[in-house]
Write a protein that holds these residues in place. Structure first.
Motif, PDB file in Angstrom:
ATOM      1  N   ALA A  54     -42.623 -81.486 -45.344  1.00  0.00           N
ATOM      2  CA  ALA A  54     -41.480 -80.589 -45.152  1.00  0.00           C
ATOM      3  C   ALA A  54     -40.357 -80.920 -46.129  1.00  0.00           C
ATOM      4  O   ALA A  54     -39.770 -80.032 -46.754  1.00  0.00           O
ATOM      5  CB  ALA A  54     -40.970 -80.680 -43.715  1.00  0.00           C
ATOM      6  N   VAL A  55     -40.059 -82.208 -46.277  1.00  0.00           N
ATOM      7  CA  VAL A  55     -38.968 -82.624 -47.156  1.00  0.00           C
ATOM      8  C   VAL A  55     -39.270 -82.247 -48.599  1.00  0.00           C
ATOM      9  O   VAL A  55     -38.416 -81.697 -49.312  1.00  0.00           O
ATOM     10  CB  VAL A  55     -38.717 -84.140 -47.023  1.00  0.00           C
ATOM     11  N   GLU A  56     -40.489 -82.499 -49.047  1.00  0.00           N
ATOM     12  CA  GLU A  56     -40.846 -82.200 -50.437  1.00  0.00           C
ATOM     13  C   GLU A  56     -40.902 -80.701 -50.695  1.00  0.00           C
ATOM     14  O   GLU A  56     -40.743 -80.257 -51.837  1.00  0.00           O
ATOM     15  CB  GLU A  56     -42.181 -82.861 -50.783  1.00  0.00           C
ATOM     16  N   ALA A  57     -41.099 -79.899 -49.641  1.00  0.00           N
ATOM     17  CA  ALA A  57     -41.104 -78.442 -49.799  1.00  0.00           C
ATOM     18  C   ALA A  57     -39.690 -77.867 -49.793  1.00  0.00           C
ATOM     19  O   ALA A  57     -39.515 -76.667 -49.998  1.00  0.00           O
ATOM     20  CB  ALA A  57     -41.936 -77.797 -48.693  1.00  0.00           C
ATOM     21  N   GLY A  58     -38.682 -78.706 -49.533  1.00  0.00           N
ATOM     22  CA  GLY A  58     -37.298 -78.249 -49.609  1.00  0.00           C
ATOM     23  C   GLY A  58     -36.548 -78.166 -48.307  1.00  0.00           C
ATOM     24  O   GLY A  58     -35.413 -77.674 -48.280  1.00  0.00           O
ATOM     25  N   SER A  59     -37.119 -78.659 -47.207  1.00  0.00           N
ATOM     26  CA  SER A  59     -36.428 -78.585 -45.919  1.00  0.00           C
ATOM     27  C   SER A  59     -35.208 -79.503 -45.895  1.00  0.00           C
ATOM     28  O   SER A  59     -35.264 -80.646 -46.353  1.00  0.00           O
ATOM     29  CB  SER A  59     -37.376 -78.968 -44.776  1.00  0.00           C
ATOM     30  N   ASP A  60     -34.112 -78.978 -45.362  1.00  0.00           N
ATOM     31  CA  ASP A  60     -32.909 -79.774 -45.144  1.00  0.00           C
ATOM     32  C   ASP A  60     -32.924 -80.432 -43.769  1.00  0.00           C
ATOM     33  O   ASP A  60     -32.165 -81.368 -43.519  1.00  0.00           O
ATOM     34  CB  ASP A  60     -31.669 -78.879 -45.224  1.00  0.00           C
ATOM     35  N   ILE A  61     -33.757 -79.897 -42.885  1.00  0.00           N
ATOM     36  CA  ILE A  61     -33.881 -80.361 -41.502  1.00  0.00           C
ATOM     37  C   ILE A  61     -35.368 -80.393 -41.173  1.00  0.00           C
ATOM     38  O   ILE A  61     -36.094 -79.442 -41.493  1.00  0.00           O
ATOM     39  CB  ILE A  61     -33.200 -79.397 -40.522  1.00  0.00           C
ATOM     40  N   GLY A 280     -48.018 -72.000 -37.652  1.00  0.00           N
ATOM     41  CA  GLY A 280     -48.697 -71.488 -38.832  1.00  0.00           C
ATOM     42  C   GLY A 280     -47.958 -71.702 -40.129  1.00  0.00           C
ATOM     43  O   GLY A 280     -48.505 -71.428 -41.208  1.00  0.00           O
ATOM     44  N   THR A 281     -46.722 -72.187 -40.071  1.00  0.00           N
ATOM     45  CA  THR A 281     -45.914 -72.349 -41.283  1.00  0.00           C
ATOM     46  C   THR A 281     -46.226 -73.691 -41.941  1.00  0.00           C
ATOM     47  O   THR A 281     -45.929 -74.749 -41.395  1.00  0.00           O
ATOM     48  CB  THR A 281     -44.410 -72.259 -40.954  1.00  0.00           C
ATOM     49  N   MET A 282     -46.801 -73.610 -43.137  1.00  0.00           N
ATOM     50  CA  MET A 282     -47.246 -74.788 -43.869  1.00  0.00           C
ATOM     51  C   MET A 282     -46.285 -75.079 -45.028  1.00  0.00           C
ATOM     52  O   MET A 282     -45.417 -74.264 -45.347  1.00  0.00           O
ATOM     53  CB  MET A 282     -48.664 -74.546 -44.400  1.00  0.00           C
ATOM     54  N   PRO A 283     -46.441 -76.216 -45.699  1.00  0.00           N
ATOM     55  CA  PRO A 283     -45.564 -76.513 -46.840  1.00  0.00           C
ATOM     56  C   PRO A 283     -45.547 -75.423 -47.902  1.00  0.00           C
ATOM     57  O   PRO A 283     -44.494 -75.173 -48.503  1.00  0.00           O
ATOM     58  CB  PRO A 283     -46.143 -77.831 -47.374  1.00  0.00           C
ATOM     59  N   GLU A 284     -46.678 -74.749 -48.138  1.00  0.00           N
ATOM     60  CA  GLU A 284     -46.671 -73.684 -49.151  1.00  0.00           C
ATOM     61  C   GLU A 284     -45.777 -72.518 -48.740  1.00  0.00           C
ATOM     62  O   GLU A 284     -45.150 -71.872 -49.583  1.00  0.00           O
ATOM     63  CB  GLU A 284     -48.090 -73.186 -49.440  1.00  0.00           C
ATOM     64  N   HIS A 285     -45.709 -72.255 -47.434  1.00  0.00           N
ATOM     65  CA  HIS A 285     -44.780 -71.235 -46.954  1.00  0.00           C
ATOM     66  C   HIS A 285     -43.334 -71.684 -47.186  1.00  0.00           C
ATOM     67  O   HIS A 285     -42.492 -70.900 -47.631  1.00  0.00           O
ATOM     68  CB  HIS A 285     -44.980 -70.980 -45.459  1.00  0.00           C
ATOM     69  N   LEU A 286     -43.052 -72.946 -46.867  1.00  0.00           N
ATOM     70  CA  LEU A 286     -41.698 -73.465 -47.021  1.00  0.00           C
ATOM     71  C   LEU A 286     -41.247 -73.429 -48.477  1.00  0.00           C
ATOM     72  O   LEU A 286     -40.090 -73.091 -48.775  1.00  0.00           O
ATOM     73  CB  LEU A 286     -41.615 -74.894 -46.481  1.00  0.00           C
ATOM     74  N   ARG A 287     -42.142 -73.770 -49.391  1.00  0.00           N
ATOM     75  CA  ARG A 287     -41.775 -73.745 -50.811  1.00  0.00           C
ATOM     76  C   ARG A 287     -41.398 -72.332 -51.250  1.00  0.00           C
ATOM     77  O   ARG A 287     -40.421 -72.132 -51.992  1.00  0.00           O
ATOM     78  CB  ARG A 287     -42.918 -74.289 -51.664  1.00  0.00           C
ATOM     79  N   ALA A 288     -42.175 -71.352 -50.789  1.00  0.00           N
ATOM     80  CA  ALA A 288     -41.872 -69.956 -51.138  1.00  0.00           C
ATOM     81  C   ALA A 288     -40.550 -69.520 -50.515  1.00  0.00           C
ATOM     82  O   ALA A 288     -39.765 -68.784 -51.143  1.00  0.00           O
ATOM     83  CB  ALA A 288     -43.007 -69.041 -50.666  1.00  0.00           C
ATOM     84  N   MET A 289     -40.290 -69.955 -49.288  1.00  0.00           N
ATOM     85  CA  MET A 289     -39.031 -69.613 -48.621  1.00  0.00           C
ATOM     86  C   MET A 289     -37.842 -70.209 -49.373  1.00  0.00           C
ATOM     87  O   MET A 289     -36.846 -69.523 -49.627  1.00  0.00           O
ATOM     88  CB  MET A 289     -39.061 -70.118 -47.175  1.00  0.00           C
ATOM     89  N   ARG A 290     -37.948 -71.471 -49.748  1.00  0.00           N
ATOM     90  CA  ARG A 290     -36.850 -72.133 -50.453  1.00  0.00           C
ATOM     91  C   ARG A 290     -36.586 -71.451 -51.797  1.00  0.00           C
ATOM     92  O   ARG A 290     -35.425 -71.204 -52.169  1.00  0.00           O
ATOM     93  CB  ARG A 290     -37.185 -73.610 -50.661  1.00  0.00           C
TER      94      ARG A 290
END
Length: 337
Positions: A54-61, A280-290
């Motif tokens: 999560a952190v490497e995908a850009g999550s702040d939390i 269902g939300t994976m790191p690849e989803h998070l990267r696209a969101m960020r």
């Protein structure tokens, strides 16, 4: 407020939360029916990998692996005596990853529902619920969690008990409900009900909102319901990555990274301050969101038509509020019957 989440909220227009816990752990080999919290001590490297993803995908939390870490839920696995330990370790592993990130990352101690029905409908009293949540909160506090993150709640009584437990533990907290039945929680709470409830609490949350539910469209409709009440409190949106479907012997979510990127931008444009994913939300989803949140300019608040055009149609005709709420309740009873 001097806590980490309040400082971030004061300095940024939006923050990105994390994605799924269960989906990611199942992909690492967790078996259905097992308690994920036991992996905090039994498989710590996997939990570090969950947080780091999560952190490497850009999550702040990011949320700790403690969703079912209360005595009522852990009793199903004979681990009710390990509440403090499992929550402390789950938070400590998170603190380790956050502190090594080189930036401010908030460790949110996940607190899920007890799994019991609150009085007067059920046998769980307010006092016992507060004790259950407080025990978990103290473990998360000992492990270094920045904030308690109460999530997937259905009953207002349970939300109130969690709020009191956070006060007893002297911890800041956030709270989300899951609106999964024609715009209402399983216990009938609407977006308007929750927006009103949080302002009446003696210890209101730093932020509130919706998580899980049916899909991104429905969750966004609920979010617009919060803003329709005129709330000025930071709003949280953590929507599922599409709709679950059974494929090749497993449950998969059909939401693409592109869909979740659209959802993230719509949430931001609606005024949501904390944006993340749920099942269902994976790191690849998070990267696209960020990437979308950082690159796409802020637009006007989306309409229901905008939401359905970008994310797909709604699962029900009503969000549970307004003139058609009665028909929605009848529809819900029919479906559950």
């Amino acid at each position: 407020m001097t806590d980490a989440l309040s400082r971030l909220l004061a300095s940024r227009d939006w923050l990105m939360a994390d994605g799924a816990t269960g989906t990611n752990l199942f992909n690492m080999g967790l078996s259905s029916g097992d308690a994920p919290e036991l992996w905090n001590t039994d498989q710590p490297e996997n939990i570090r990998a969950l947080y780091r993803g999560a952190v490497e995908a850009g999550s702040d939390i990011f949320l700790t692996n403690t969703f079912g870490g209360n005595a009522s839920r852990l009793k199903l696995h004979g681990a009710q005596g390990r509440v403090r330990e499992l929550n402390r370790v789950g938070a400590a592993l998170g603190r380790e990853i956050a502190d090594a990130s080189g930036r401010t990352v908030v460790v949110a101690g996940s607190v899920g529902p007890t799994g019991e029905i609150m009085a007067p409908m059920g046998s769980l009293t307010h006092e016992l619920a507060v004790e259950i949540f407080h025990e978990q909160a103290e473990g998360l506090k000992e492990g270094g969690a920045d904030v308690l993150w109460v999530e997937t709640i259905s009953a207002p009584e349970e939300f109130k008990a969690a709020a009191e437990a956070a006060a007893r533990a002297d911890m800041p907290w956030c709270g989300t409900m899951s609106f999964d039945t024609a715009g209402r929680t399983m216990m009938g709470v609407t977006s308007a009900d929750l927006a009103t409830l949080v302002e009446k609490l003696p210890n209101p949350p730093l932020a509130f909102g919706a998580n899980c539910g049916v899909g991104a469209s429905d969750l966004m409709r609920t979010v617009l319901g919060f803003f329709a009440q005129g709330t000025e409190r930071p709003v949280i949106a953590k929507g599922n990555a599409g709709i679950p479907k059974y494929k090749d012997g497993a449950i998969v979510y059909d939401g693409t990274p592109e869909l979740m990127a659209e959802y993230a931008v719509l949430a931001r444009d609606a005024g949501v301050r904390i944006i993340g994913g749920c099942c269902g939300t994976m790191p690849e989803h998070l990267r696209a969101m960020r990437a979308a949140l950082e690159s796409r300019p802020k637009g006007p608040r989306p309409t229901l038509e905008d939401i359905s055009a970008h994310l797909g149609g709604f699962s029900s005709a009503s969000d549970g509020t307004g003139e058609d709420a009665g028909s929605a309740r009848r529809e819900r009873r029919g479906r559950r019957g």
